[in-house]
Motif scaffolding. Sequence first.
Motif, PDB file in Angstrom:
ATOM      1  N   LYS A 103      39.910  33.672  90.807  1.00  0.00           N
ATOM      2  CA  LYS A 103      38.811  34.624  91.061  1.00  0.00           C
ATOM      3  C   LYS A 103      39.147  35.516  92.254  1.00  0.00           C
ATOM      4  O   LYS A 103      38.916  36.723  92.227  1.00  0.00           O
ATOM      5  N   LEU A 104      39.681  34.877  93.298  1.00  0.00           N
ATOM      6  CA  LEU A 104      39.978  35.653  94.503  1.00  0.00           C
ATOM      7  C   LEU A 104      41.094  36.667  94.228  1.00  0.00           C
ATOM      8  O   LEU A 104      41.042  37.808  94.703  1.00  0.00           O
ATOM      9  N   ARG A 132      41.713  38.140  91.424  1.00  0.00           N
ATOM     10  CA  ARG A 132      41.114  39.270  90.683  1.00  0.00           C
ATOM     11  C   ARG A 132      40.272  40.128  91.619  1.00  0.00           C
ATOM     12  O   ARG A 132      40.295  41.356  91.533  1.00  0.00           O
ATOM     13  N   GLN A 133      39.540  39.473  92.520  1.00  0.00           N
ATOM     14  CA  GLN A 133      38.705  40.232  93.469  1.00  0.00           C
ATOM     15  C   GLN A 133      39.555  41.230  94.273  1.00  0.00           C
ATOM     16  O   GLN A 133      39.103  42.342  94.566  1.00  0.00           O
ATOM     17  N   PHE A 134      40.804  40.821  94.581  1.00  0.00           N
ATOM     18  CA  PHE A 134      41.657  41.698  95.385  1.00  0.00           C
ATOM     19  C   PHE A 134      42.604  42.544  94.521  1.00  0.00           C
ATOM     20  O   PHE A 134      43.579  43.103  95.021  1.00  0.00           O
ATOM     21  N   GLY A 135      42.330  42.593  93.211  1.00  0.00           N
ATOM     22  CA  GLY A 135      43.076  43.507  92.336  1.00  0.00           C
ATOM     23  C   GLY A 135      44.386  42.957  91.801  1.00  0.00           C
ATOM     24  O   GLY A 135      45.190  43.702  91.244  1.00  0.00           O
ATOM     25  N   LEU A 136      44.621  41.640  91.932  1.00  0.00           N
ATOM     26  CA  LEU A 136      45.858  41.055  91.393  1.00  0.00           C
ATOM     27  C   LEU A 136      45.574  40.570  89.974  1.00  0.00           C
ATOM     28  O   LEU A 136      44.465  40.085  89.697  1.00  0.00           O
ATOM     29  N   LYS A 137      46.580  40.656  89.104  1.00  0.00           N
ATOM     30  CA  LYS A 137      46.386  40.147  87.751  1.00  0.00           C
ATOM     31  C   LYS A 137      46.673  38.636  87.723  1.00  0.00           C
ATOM     32  O   LYS A 137      47.358  38.093  88.596  1.00  0.00           O
ATOM     33  N   VAL A 138      46.127  38.015  86.674  1.00  0.00           N
ATOM     34  CA  VAL A 138      46.298  36.573  86.520  1.00  0.00           C
ATOM     35  C   VAL A 138      46.892  36.301  85.136  1.00  0.00           C
ATOM     36  O   VAL A 138      46.432  36.870  84.149  1.00  0.00           O
ATOM     37  N   VAL A 139      47.937  35.478  85.083  1.00  0.00           N
ATOM     38  CA  VAL A 139      48.495  35.068  83.784  1.00  0.00           C
ATOM     39  C   VAL A 139      47.564  33.998  83.229  1.00  0.00           C
ATOM     40  O   VAL A 139      47.246  33.028  83.936  1.00  0.00           O
ATOM     41  N   GLU A 140      47.126  34.202  81.994  1.00  0.00           N
ATOM     42  CA  GLU A 140      46.106  33.337  81.402  1.00  0.00           C
ATOM     43  C   GLU A 140      46.402  31.852  81.676  1.00  0.00           C
ATOM     44  O   GLU A 140      47.466  31.350  81.316  1.00  0.00           O
ATOM     45  N   PRO A 141      45.462  31.165  82.325  1.00  0.00           N
ATOM     46  CA  PRO A 141      45.728  29.747  82.626  1.00  0.00           C
ATOM     47  C   PRO A 141      45.475  28.856  81.417  1.00  0.00           C
ATOM     48  O   PRO A 141      44.625  29.183  80.587  1.00  0.00           O
ATOM     49  N   MET A 173      48.107  23.087  85.728  1.00  0.00           N
ATOM     50  CA  MET A 173      47.695  24.299  85.020  1.00  0.00           C
ATOM     51  C   MET A 173      48.936  25.169  84.861  1.00  0.00           C
ATOM     52  O   MET A 173      49.697  25.344  85.809  1.00  0.00           O
ATOM     53  N   ARG A 174      49.128  25.694  83.644  1.00  0.00           N
ATOM     54  CA  ARG A 174      50.177  26.694  83.460  1.00  0.00           C
ATOM     55  C   ARG A 174      49.537  28.064  83.630  1.00  0.00           C
ATOM     56  O   ARG A 174      48.351  28.224  83.336  1.00  0.00           O
ATOM     57  N   GLY A 175      50.310  29.070  84.052  1.00  0.00           N
ATOM     58  CA  GLY A 175      49.722  30.387  84.331  1.00  0.00           C
ATOM     59  C   GLY A 175      49.241  30.417  85.773  1.00  0.00           C
ATOM     60  O   GLY A 175      49.577  29.542  86.569  1.00  0.00           O
ATOM     61  N   GLY A 176      48.452  31.432  86.110  1.00  0.00           N
ATOM     62  CA  GLY A 176      47.968  31.564  87.485  1.00  0.00           C
ATOM     63  C   GLY A 176      48.234  32.965  87.995  1.00  0.00           C
ATOM     64  O   GLY A 176      48.450  33.889  87.201  1.00  0.00           O
ATOM     65  N   VAL A 177      48.236  33.107  89.314  1.00  0.00           N
ATOM     66  CA  VAL A 177      48.380  34.446  89.906  1.00  0.00           C
ATOM     67  C   VAL A 177      49.728  35.042  89.470  1.00  0.00           C
ATOM     68  O   VAL A 177      50.776  34.412  89.621  1.00  0.00           O
ATOM     69  N   ASP A 178      49.662  36.229  88.889  1.00  0.00           N
ATOM     70  CA  ASP A 178      50.836  36.893  88.320  1.00  0.00           C
ATOM     71  C   ASP A 178      51.859  37.185  89.429  1.00  0.00           C
ATOM     72  O   ASP A 178      51.539  37.858  90.410  1.00  0.00           O
ATOM     73  N   THR A 179      53.076  36.682  89.232  1.00  0.00           N
ATOM     74  CA  THR A 179      54.081  36.797  90.300  1.00  0.00           C
ATOM     75  C   THR A 179      54.516  38.244  90.555  1.00  0.00           C
ATOM     76  O   THR A 179      55.094  38.528  91.613  1.00  0.00           O
ATOM     77  N   ARG A 180      54.240  39.144  89.618  1.00  0.00           N
ATOM     78  CA  ARG A 180      54.607  40.555  89.862  1.00  0.00           C
ATOM     79  C   ARG A 180      53.846  41.114  91.061  1.00  0.00           C
ATOM     80  O   ARG A 180      54.233  42.111  91.652  1.00  0.00           O
ATOM     81  N   TYR A 181      52.721  40.461  91.388  1.00  0.00           N
ATOM     82  CA  TYR A 181      51.891  40.953  92.493  1.00  0.00           C
ATOM     83  C   TYR A 181      52.202  40.255  93.811  1.00  0.00           C
ATOM     84  O   TYR A 181      51.541  40.497  94.806  1.00  0.00           O
TER      85      TYR A 181
END
Length: 413
Positions: free
Chosen positions: A173-174, A176-185, A353-361
Amino acid sequence: MYDVAVIGAGAAGMMAAAVAGQRGLKVVLLDHAERLAEKIRISGGGRCNFTNKGTTAANFISQNPHFCRSALAGYTANDFIQLVNQYGIGWHEKHRGQLFCNDSSESIIAMLRSECDKGRVAWRMPCAVHEVGQQASCFVLRTDAGTIRAHNLVVATGGLAIPKLGATDFALKLARQFGLKVVEPRPALVPLLFDAQQWQPFSTLSGVALEARVSTSSPVLGKPTAKPLLTQFDEDLLFTHKGLSGPAILQISSYWNPGQPIVLDLAPDANIERTLQETRQGNRQLLSSVLASIWPKRLAEQWLKNTPDLPKQIGDMRLADAPNAVLSSLARHIHEWSLVPSGTAGYRKAEVMRGGVDTRYLDQRSMEAKPVAGLYFVGEAVDVTGWLGGYNFQWAWSSAVACARAIKAKEFQ
Ligand SMILES: Cc1cc2nc3c(=O)[nH]c(=O)nc-3n(C[C@H](O)[C@H](O)[C@H](O)COP(=O)(O)OP(=O)(O)OC[C@H]3O[C@@H](n4cnc5c(N)ncnc54)[C@H](O)[C@@H]3O)c2cc1C
Protein backbone atom coordinates in the motif's frame (compact mmCIF):
# COMPACT_ATOMS: atom_id res chain seq x y z
CA MET A 1 13.39 13.77 14.77
CA TYR A 2 15.20 10.59 13.75
CA ASP A 3 17.65 9.95 10.94
CA VAL A 4 15.85 6.70 10.18
CA ALA A 5 12.48 5.17 11.02
CA VAL A 6 12.25 1.44 10.28
CA ILE A 7 8.75 -0.04 10.11
CA GLY A 8 8.71 -3.81 10.77
CA ALA A 9 10.98 -5.45 13.34
CA GLY A 10 11.36 -8.79 11.58
CA ALA A 11 14.52 -10.19 10.01
CA ALA A 12 15.17 -7.34 7.58
CA GLY A 13 13.95 -4.54 9.86
CA MET A 14 16.10 -5.49 12.86
CA MET A 15 19.14 -5.96 10.64
CA ALA A 16 18.62 -2.60 8.91
CA ALA A 17 18.04 -0.79 12.21
CA ALA A 18 21.10 -2.39 13.84
CA VAL A 19 23.51 -1.59 10.99
CA ALA A 20 22.20 1.97 10.54
CA GLY A 21 22.38 2.55 14.30
CA GLN A 22 25.93 1.20 14.52
CA ARG A 23 26.90 3.68 11.79
CA GLY A 24 25.92 6.43 14.22
CA LEU A 25 22.48 7.19 12.80
CA LYS A 26 19.59 7.90 15.17
CA VAL A 27 17.15 5.07 14.50
CA VAL A 28 13.64 4.20 15.66
CA LEU A 29 12.21 0.73 15.00
CA LEU A 30 8.43 0.18 15.05
CA ASP A 31 6.34 -2.97 14.87
CA HIS A 32 2.65 -3.58 15.50
CA ALA A 33 3.12 -7.13 16.81
CA GLU A 34 2.93 -8.12 20.49
CA ARG A 35 5.80 -10.61 20.15
CA LEU A 36 9.08 -9.88 18.43
CA ALA A 37 10.03 -11.58 15.14
CA GLU A 38 7.51 -14.40 15.16
CA LYS A 39 8.58 -15.60 11.73
CA ILE A 40 12.18 -16.05 12.80
CA ARG A 41 10.93 -17.87 15.91
CA ILE A 42 8.88 -20.48 13.99
CA SER A 43 11.23 -20.73 11.02
CA GLY A 44 13.07 -23.92 10.22
CA GLY A 45 10.86 -25.87 12.62
CA GLY A 46 12.05 -23.63 15.51
CA ARG A 47 15.73 -23.83 14.53
CA CYS A 48 15.82 -21.08 11.89
CA ASN A 49 17.41 -22.04 8.59
CA PHE A 50 19.21 -18.69 8.73
CA THR A 51 21.12 -18.85 5.45
CA ASN A 52 22.31 -21.06 2.66
CA LYS A 53 26.05 -21.44 2.02
CA GLY A 54 25.45 -21.76 -1.71
CA THR A 55 23.32 -18.62 -2.15
CA THR A 56 23.44 -17.10 -5.65
CA ALA A 57 21.04 -14.94 -7.64
CA ALA A 58 19.80 -18.13 -9.34
CA ASN A 59 18.05 -19.13 -6.10
CA PHE A 60 15.61 -16.21 -6.33
CA ILE A 61 12.51 -15.43 -8.37
CA SER A 62 11.93 -11.88 -9.53
CA GLN A 63 10.81 -10.04 -12.63
CA ASN A 64 14.39 -8.78 -12.68
CA PRO A 65 16.57 -11.80 -11.82
CA HIS A 66 19.70 -9.59 -11.67
CA PHE A 67 18.33 -7.11 -9.13
CA CYS A 68 19.41 -9.09 -6.05
CA ARG A 69 23.04 -9.61 -7.17
CA SER A 70 24.55 -6.44 -5.77
CA ALA A 71 23.02 -6.77 -2.30
CA LEU A 72 23.86 -10.49 -2.09
CA ALA A 73 27.47 -9.73 -3.03
CA GLY A 74 27.71 -6.88 -0.52
CA TYR A 75 26.59 -9.01 2.43
CA THR A 76 27.05 -12.74 1.88
CA ALA A 77 26.08 -15.92 3.68
CA ASN A 78 29.65 -15.96 5.09
CA ASP A 79 29.19 -12.49 6.54
CA PHE A 80 26.08 -13.66 8.39
CA ILE A 81 27.83 -16.84 9.52
CA GLN A 82 30.62 -14.67 10.98
CA LEU A 83 28.06 -12.67 12.95
CA VAL A 84 26.43 -15.87 14.23
CA ASN A 85 29.88 -17.18 15.22
CA GLN A 86 30.71 -13.95 17.09
CA TYR A 87 27.68 -14.65 19.30
CA GLY A 88 28.78 -18.25 19.86
CA ILE A 89 25.56 -19.60 18.33
CA GLY A 90 26.00 -23.26 17.43
CA TRP A 91 24.86 -24.27 13.95
CA HIS A 92 24.96 -27.19 11.57
CA GLU A 93 24.49 -27.84 7.88
CA LYS A 94 21.48 -30.01 7.23
CA HIS A 95 21.05 -30.49 3.52
CA ARG A 96 22.36 -28.75 0.40
CA GLY A 97 24.03 -25.83 2.16
CA GLN A 98 21.10 -25.11 4.52
CA LEU A 99 22.39 -23.84 7.88
CA PHE A 100 20.29 -24.25 11.03
CA CYS A 101 20.78 -23.30 14.69
CA ASN A 102 21.72 -26.26 16.88
CA ASP A 103 19.35 -25.12 19.62
CA SER A 104 16.69 -22.56 18.91
CA SER A 105 15.84 -19.72 16.56
CA GLU A 106 15.47 -17.58 19.71
CA SER A 107 19.26 -17.19 19.63
CA ILE A 108 19.04 -15.41 16.23
CA ILE A 109 16.35 -13.07 17.60
CA ALA A 110 18.46 -12.35 20.71
CA MET A 111 21.50 -11.69 18.50
CA LEU A 112 19.62 -9.18 16.32
CA ARG A 113 18.21 -7.50 19.40
CA SER A 114 21.65 -7.17 20.85
CA GLU A 115 22.95 -5.74 17.54
CA CYS A 116 20.12 -3.17 17.74
CA ASP A 117 21.18 -2.32 21.30
CA LYS A 118 24.74 -1.75 20.08
CA GLY A 119 23.30 0.73 17.59
CA ARG A 120 21.19 2.44 20.32
CA VAL A 121 18.03 1.76 18.36
CA ALA A 122 14.85 3.18 19.95
CA TRP A 123 11.90 0.75 20.00
CA ARG A 124 8.19 1.40 19.57
CA MET A 125 6.43 -1.93 19.94
CA PRO A 126 3.62 -2.84 19.81
CA CYS A 127 2.83 0.24 17.81
CA ALA A 128 0.64 0.53 14.72
CA VAL A 129 1.45 3.03 11.99
CA HIS A 130 -1.74 4.67 10.77
CA GLU A 131 -0.48 7.10 8.19
CA VAL A 132 2.74 8.05 6.47
CA GLY A 133 3.18 11.44 4.86
CA GLN A 134 5.99 13.76 3.81
CA GLN A 135 6.59 17.24 5.09
CA ALA A 136 9.45 19.32 3.75
CA SER A 137 12.32 16.80 3.58
CA CYS A 138 11.11 14.37 6.22
CA PHE A 139 8.65 11.54 6.62
CA VAL A 140 5.88 12.00 9.17
CA LEU A 141 4.43 8.87 10.74
CA ARG A 142 1.16 8.98 12.66
CA THR A 143 1.41 6.06 15.09
CA ASP A 144 -0.06 4.66 18.30
CA ALA A 145 2.96 6.22 20.01
CA GLY A 146 2.25 9.68 18.59
CA THR A 147 3.83 11.46 15.64
CA ILE A 148 7.31 10.34 14.61
CA ARG A 149 9.46 12.30 12.17
CA ALA A 150 12.42 10.87 10.28
CA HIS A 151 14.59 11.90 7.36
CA ASN A 152 14.63 8.35 6.01
CA LEU A 153 11.99 5.65 6.08
CA VAL A 154 12.78 1.95 5.74
CA VAL A 155 9.78 -0.28 5.06
CA ALA A 156 10.51 -3.80 6.30
CA THR A 157 6.99 -5.08 6.90
CA GLY A 158 7.47 -8.30 4.93
CA GLY A 159 4.88 -10.09 2.82
CA LEU A 160 1.38 -11.47 3.21
CA ALA A 161 2.21 -15.02 4.35
CA ILE A 162 0.63 -16.14 7.65
CA PRO A 163 -1.68 -13.21 8.50
CA LYS A 164 -2.22 -14.58 12.01
CA LEU A 165 1.43 -13.75 12.75
CA GLY A 166 0.84 -10.10 11.88
CA ALA A 167 1.55 -10.14 8.11
CA THR A 168 -0.02 -7.18 6.28
CA ASP A 169 0.00 -5.50 2.88
CA PHE A 170 1.42 -2.34 4.47
CA ALA A 171 4.51 -2.26 2.23
CA LEU A 172 2.48 -2.74 -0.94
CA LYS A 173 0.00 0.00 0.00
CA LEU A 174 2.77 2.40 0.94
CA ALA A 175 4.63 1.69 -2.31
CA ARG A 176 1.49 2.52 -4.29
CA GLN A 177 0.89 5.63 -2.18
CA PHE A 178 4.33 6.90 -3.24
CA GLY A 179 3.80 6.03 -6.92
CA LEU A 180 5.78 2.76 -7.08
CA LYS A 181 4.33 -0.21 -8.95
CA VAL A 182 3.79 -3.57 -7.30
CA VAL A 183 4.27 -6.99 -8.94
CA GLU A 184 1.08 -8.90 -8.23
CA PRO A 185 1.60 -10.76 -4.94
CA ARG A 186 0.70 -14.40 -4.48
CA PRO A 187 1.41 -17.22 -2.05
CA ALA A 188 4.68 -19.11 -2.64
CA LEU A 189 6.46 -22.01 -0.93
CA VAL A 190 2.96 -23.30 -0.36
CA PRO A 191 1.17 -26.69 -0.56
CA LEU A 192 -0.81 -27.35 -3.75
CA LEU A 193 -4.44 -28.46 -3.70
CA PHE A 194 -6.50 -30.53 -6.14
CA ASP A 195 -10.14 -30.79 -7.04
CA ALA A 196 -11.78 -32.73 -4.17
CA GLN A 197 -13.30 -35.38 -6.45
CA GLN A 198 -10.10 -35.88 -8.45
CA TRP A 199 -8.04 -36.19 -5.26
CA GLN A 200 -10.44 -38.37 -3.30
CA PRO A 201 -8.69 -41.69 -4.16
CA PHE A 202 -5.30 -40.27 -3.13
CA SER A 203 -6.49 -38.55 0.05
CA THR A 204 -6.04 -41.81 1.97
CA LEU A 205 -2.32 -41.52 1.20
CA SER A 206 -2.05 -38.52 3.52
CA GLY A 207 1.30 -38.73 5.33
CA VAL A 208 3.05 -40.80 2.66
CA ALA A 209 6.40 -39.28 1.65
CA LEU A 210 8.95 -40.18 -1.01
CA GLU A 211 11.68 -38.52 -3.05
CA ALA A 212 10.47 -37.18 -6.37
CA ARG A 213 11.42 -34.89 -9.22
CA VAL A 214 8.83 -32.22 -9.85
CA SER A 215 8.77 -29.85 -12.77
CA THR A 216 6.64 -27.18 -14.38
CA SER A 217 6.94 -24.89 -17.37
CA SER A 218 6.33 -21.26 -16.67
CA PRO A 219 6.51 -18.07 -18.68
CA VAL A 220 9.78 -16.14 -18.30
CA LEU A 221 8.95 -13.40 -15.81
CA GLY A 222 8.67 -10.04 -17.47
CA LYS A 223 8.99 -11.62 -20.97
CA PRO A 224 5.60 -13.14 -21.80
CA THR A 225 6.52 -13.89 -25.44
CA ALA A 226 9.72 -15.83 -24.63
CA LYS A 227 9.81 -19.66 -24.71
CA PRO A 228 8.47 -21.04 -21.37
CA LEU A 229 11.13 -22.06 -18.88
CA LEU A 230 11.24 -25.58 -17.44
CA THR A 231 11.96 -25.58 -13.71
CA GLN A 232 12.58 -28.76 -11.75
CA PHE A 233 13.43 -29.78 -8.20
CA ASP A 234 14.51 -33.14 -6.72
CA GLU A 235 13.20 -33.16 -3.17
CA ASP A 236 10.80 -34.98 -0.86
CA LEU A 237 7.13 -35.09 -1.77
CA LEU A 238 4.36 -35.44 0.81
CA PHE A 239 0.77 -36.56 0.19
CA THR A 240 -1.85 -34.64 2.17
CA HIS A 241 -5.64 -34.94 2.53
CA LYS A 242 -6.25 -32.24 -0.02
CA GLY A 243 -3.22 -32.43 -2.28
CA LEU A 244 0.56 -32.39 -2.18
CA SER A 245 3.16 -30.75 0.01
CA GLY A 246 6.75 -31.37 1.12
CA PRO A 247 9.86 -29.52 -0.06
CA ALA A 248 9.47 -30.59 -3.73
CA ILE A 249 5.99 -29.09 -3.94
CA LEU A 250 6.80 -25.98 -1.90
CA GLN A 251 9.69 -25.26 -4.28
CA ILE A 252 7.67 -25.75 -7.46
CA SER A 253 4.68 -23.82 -6.08
CA SER A 254 6.74 -20.63 -6.39
CA TYR A 255 6.96 -21.19 -10.15
CA TRP A 256 3.48 -22.66 -10.70
CA ASN A 257 0.81 -20.59 -12.41
CA PRO A 258 -2.93 -21.39 -12.16
CA GLY A 259 -4.11 -23.75 -14.90
CA GLN A 260 -0.63 -25.17 -15.55
CA PRO A 261 0.21 -28.82 -14.91
CA ILE A 262 3.00 -29.99 -12.66
CA VAL A 263 4.81 -33.16 -13.70
CA LEU A 264 6.03 -35.64 -11.10
CA ASP A 265 8.69 -38.28 -11.61
CA LEU A 266 7.99 -40.71 -8.78
CA ALA A 267 11.21 -42.69 -9.35
CA PRO A 268 13.74 -40.06 -10.41
CA ASP A 269 16.82 -42.22 -9.97
CA ALA A 270 15.48 -45.28 -11.77
CA ASN A 271 14.67 -46.38 -15.29
CA ILE A 272 11.45 -48.19 -14.48
CA GLU A 273 10.80 -49.64 -17.92
CA ARG A 274 14.28 -51.15 -18.12
CA THR A 275 14.08 -52.51 -14.57
CA LEU A 276 10.68 -54.09 -15.23
CA GLN A 277 11.86 -55.66 -18.50
CA GLU A 278 15.10 -56.95 -16.94
CA THR A 279 13.38 -58.60 -13.97
CA ARG A 280 10.32 -59.78 -15.85
CA GLN A 281 11.14 -63.33 -16.98
CA GLY A 282 9.40 -65.89 -14.78
CA ASN A 283 8.60 -63.18 -12.20
CA ARG A 284 5.23 -64.11 -10.63
CA GLN A 285 5.15 -61.03 -8.34
CA LEU A 286 2.12 -58.76 -8.61
CA LEU A 287 2.92 -55.35 -10.11
CA SER A 288 1.72 -53.74 -6.86
CA SER A 289 4.35 -55.79 -4.95
CA VAL A 290 7.03 -54.90 -7.49
CA LEU A 291 6.31 -51.20 -6.97
CA ALA A 292 6.11 -51.69 -3.20
CA SER A 293 9.82 -52.55 -3.33
CA ILE A 294 10.62 -48.97 -4.39
CA TRP A 295 7.69 -47.06 -2.83
CA PRO A 296 5.74 -47.21 0.42
CA LYS A 297 3.27 -50.14 0.05
CA ARG A 298 0.19 -47.91 0.50
CA LEU A 299 1.29 -45.70 -2.35
CA ALA A 300 1.99 -48.62 -4.68
CA GLU A 301 -1.49 -50.06 -4.15
CA GLN A 302 -3.51 -46.85 -4.26
CA TRP A 303 -1.60 -45.23 -7.06
CA LEU A 304 -1.91 -48.25 -9.37
CA LYS A 305 -5.63 -48.53 -8.62
CA ASN A 306 -6.41 -44.87 -9.22
CA THR A 307 -4.15 -43.45 -11.86
CA PRO A 308 -6.30 -42.75 -14.91
CA ASP A 309 -5.18 -44.24 -18.26
CA LEU A 310 -3.73 -47.36 -16.60
CA PRO A 311 -5.71 -50.64 -16.82
CA LYS A 312 -8.03 -50.87 -13.77
CA GLN A 313 -6.63 -54.20 -12.48
CA ILE A 314 -2.99 -53.45 -13.23
CA GLY A 315 -1.92 -53.91 -9.59
CA ASP A 316 -3.16 -57.52 -9.67
CA MET A 317 -1.27 -58.34 -12.88
CA ARG A 318 1.82 -60.52 -12.54
CA LEU A 319 4.98 -58.96 -13.91
CA ALA A 320 5.72 -61.94 -16.14
CA ASP A 321 2.24 -61.76 -17.70
CA ALA A 322 2.10 -57.97 -18.25
CA PRO A 323 2.18 -57.00 -21.95
CA ASN A 324 4.99 -54.71 -23.13
CA ALA A 325 2.54 -51.90 -23.86
CA VAL A 326 1.26 -52.00 -20.25
CA LEU A 327 4.79 -51.90 -18.82
CA SER A 328 5.71 -48.97 -21.08
CA SER A 329 2.60 -47.09 -20.13
CA LEU A 330 3.17 -47.82 -16.42
CA ALA A 331 6.78 -46.59 -16.63
CA ARG A 332 5.71 -43.45 -18.48
CA HIS A 333 3.11 -42.64 -15.85
CA ILE A 334 5.57 -43.19 -13.01
CA HIS A 335 8.15 -40.88 -14.59
CA GLU A 336 5.67 -38.33 -15.94
CA TRP A 337 2.63 -38.14 -13.68
CA SER A 338 1.00 -34.94 -14.86
CA LEU A 339 -1.47 -33.17 -12.58
CA VAL A 340 -3.21 -29.81 -12.72
CA PRO A 341 -3.57 -28.33 -9.22
CA SER A 342 -6.81 -26.48 -8.54
CA GLY A 343 -4.97 -23.90 -6.44
CA THR A 344 -2.67 -23.36 -3.48
CA ALA A 345 -3.33 -23.58 0.24
CA GLY A 346 -3.08 -19.76 0.30
CA TYR A 347 -1.32 -17.27 2.54
CA ARG A 348 -2.50 -19.13 5.64
CA LYS A 349 -0.03 -21.93 4.83
CA ALA A 350 2.48 -20.17 2.58
CA GLU A 351 6.03 -19.58 3.84
CA VAL A 352 6.48 -16.49 1.69
CA MET A 353 4.83 -14.08 -0.72
CA ARG A 354 5.96 -13.98 -4.33
CA GLY A 355 5.85 -10.57 -6.04
CA GLY A 356 5.99 -7.29 -4.12
CA VAL A 357 7.47 -3.86 -4.71
CA ASP A 358 8.57 -3.73 -8.36
CA THR A 359 12.37 -3.69 -8.48
CA ARG A 360 12.38 -1.30 -11.46
CA TYR A 361 11.47 1.39 -8.93
CA LEU A 362 14.31 0.57 -6.53
CA ASP A 363 18.04 1.17 -6.66
CA GLN A 364 19.69 -2.26 -6.51
CA ARG A 365 22.66 -1.01 -4.45
CA SER A 366 20.63 0.72 -1.76
CA MET A 367 16.97 -0.44 -2.05
CA GLU A 368 16.01 3.25 -2.18
CA ALA A 369 12.88 4.13 -4.13
CA LYS A 370 14.03 5.89 -7.30
CA PRO A 371 11.14 8.38 -7.31
CA VAL A 372 11.26 9.16 -3.56
CA ALA A 373 14.59 10.06 -1.95
CA GLY A 374 14.95 8.62 1.55
CA LEU A 375 12.31 5.88 1.13
CA TYR A 376 13.62 2.29 1.20
CA PHE A 377 12.01 -1.16 0.88
CA VAL A 378 13.83 -4.26 2.15
CA GLY A 379 13.23 -7.96 2.72
CA GLU A 380 10.24 -9.93 1.56
CA ALA A 381 8.24 -6.81 0.66
CA VAL A 382 10.44 -6.50 -2.46
CA ASP A 383 9.81 -8.60 -5.58
CA VAL A 384 12.66 -11.00 -4.75
CA THR A 385 11.52 -14.42 -3.52
CA GLY A 386 13.96 -17.10 -2.46
CA TRP A 387 13.76 -20.84 -2.80
CA LEU A 388 13.18 -22.97 0.27
CA GLY A 389 16.45 -23.47 2.16
CA GLY A 390 17.56 -20.31 3.97
CA TYR A 391 17.58 -18.05 0.91
CA ASN A 392 14.74 -15.80 2.10
CA PHE A 393 16.55 -14.92 5.30
CA GLN A 394 19.75 -14.28 3.36
CA TRP A 395 17.81 -11.85 1.17
CA ALA A 396 16.42 -10.17 4.30
CA TRP A 397 19.97 -9.75 5.75
CA SER A 398 21.57 -8.67 2.44
CA SER A 399 18.91 -6.19 1.37
CA ALA A 400 18.79 -4.71 4.87
CA VAL A 401 22.56 -4.23 5.05
CA ALA A 402 22.66 -2.71 1.54
CA CYS A 403 20.03 -0.21 2.63
CA ALA A 404 21.52 0.57 6.04
CA ARG A 405 24.99 1.19 4.59
CA ALA A 406 23.56 3.55 1.95
CA ILE A 407 21.42 5.77 4.19
CA LYS A 408 22.96 9.16 4.83
CA ALA A 409 22.41 11.43 7.81
CA LYS A 410 20.56 14.61 6.91
CA GLU A 411 23.57 16.94 6.86
CA PHE A 412 25.21 14.78 4.16
CA GLN A 413 22.13 14.44 1.94
C1 LIG B 1 6.50 -21.03 8.76
C2 LIG B 1 7.64 -20.28 8.10
C3 LIG B 1 8.92 -20.81 8.15
C4 LIG B 1 9.96 -20.15 7.48
N1 LIG B 1 11.21 -20.68 7.56
C5 LIG B 1 12.23 -20.06 6.92
C6 LIG B 1 13.56 -20.55 7.03
O1 LIG B 1 13.83 -21.50 7.79
N2 LIG B 1 14.53 -19.93 6.30
C7 LIG B 1 14.27 -18.83 5.50
O2 LIG B 1 15.19 -18.32 4.86
N3 LIG B 1 13.03 -18.32 5.45
C8 LIG B 1 12.02 -18.88 6.14
N4 LIG B 1 10.76 -18.34 6.09
C9 LIG B 1 10.59 -17.06 5.36
C10 LIG B 1 11.11 -15.91 6.22
O3 LIG B 1 10.54 -16.01 7.52
C11 LIG B 1 10.75 -14.57 5.60
O4 LIG B 1 11.10 -14.52 4.25
C12 LIG B 1 11.47 -13.44 6.37
O5 LIG B 1 11.04 -13.44 7.71
C13 LIG B 1 11.17 -12.10 5.73
O6 LIG B 1 11.77 -11.11 6.52
P1 LIG B 1 11.16 -9.65 6.57
O7 LIG B 1 11.90 -8.94 7.64
O8 LIG B 1 11.09 -9.08 5.22
O9 LIG B 1 9.65 -9.84 7.04
P2 LIG B 1 9.13 -10.45 8.43
O10 LIG B 1 10.15 -11.27 9.08
O11 LIG B 1 7.81 -11.05 8.10
O12 LIG B 1 8.90 -9.17 9.35
C14 LIG B 1 7.94 -8.21 9.07
C15 LIG B 1 7.62 -7.49 10.35
O13 LIG B 1 6.78 -6.39 10.04
C16 LIG B 1 5.73 -6.31 10.97
N5 LIG B 1 4.60 -5.64 10.33
C17 LIG B 1 3.85 -6.10 9.30
N6 LIG B 1 2.91 -5.18 8.98
C18 LIG B 1 3.09 -4.13 9.82
C19 LIG B 1 2.41 -2.89 9.99
N7 LIG B 1 1.38 -2.58 9.22
N8 LIG B 1 2.85 -2.07 10.96
C20 LIG B 1 3.91 -2.40 11.76
N9 LIG B 1 4.58 -3.56 11.64
C21 LIG B 1 4.17 -4.42 10.68
C22 LIG B 1 5.44 -7.74 11.36
O14 LIG B 1 4.84 -7.80 12.62
C23 LIG B 1 6.84 -8.35 11.33
O15 LIG B 1 7.45 -8.28 12.60
C24 LIG B 1 9.72 -18.95 6.77
C25 LIG B 1 8.43 -18.41 6.77
C26 LIG B 1 7.40 -19.05 7.43
C27 LIG B 1 6.03 -18.43 7.42
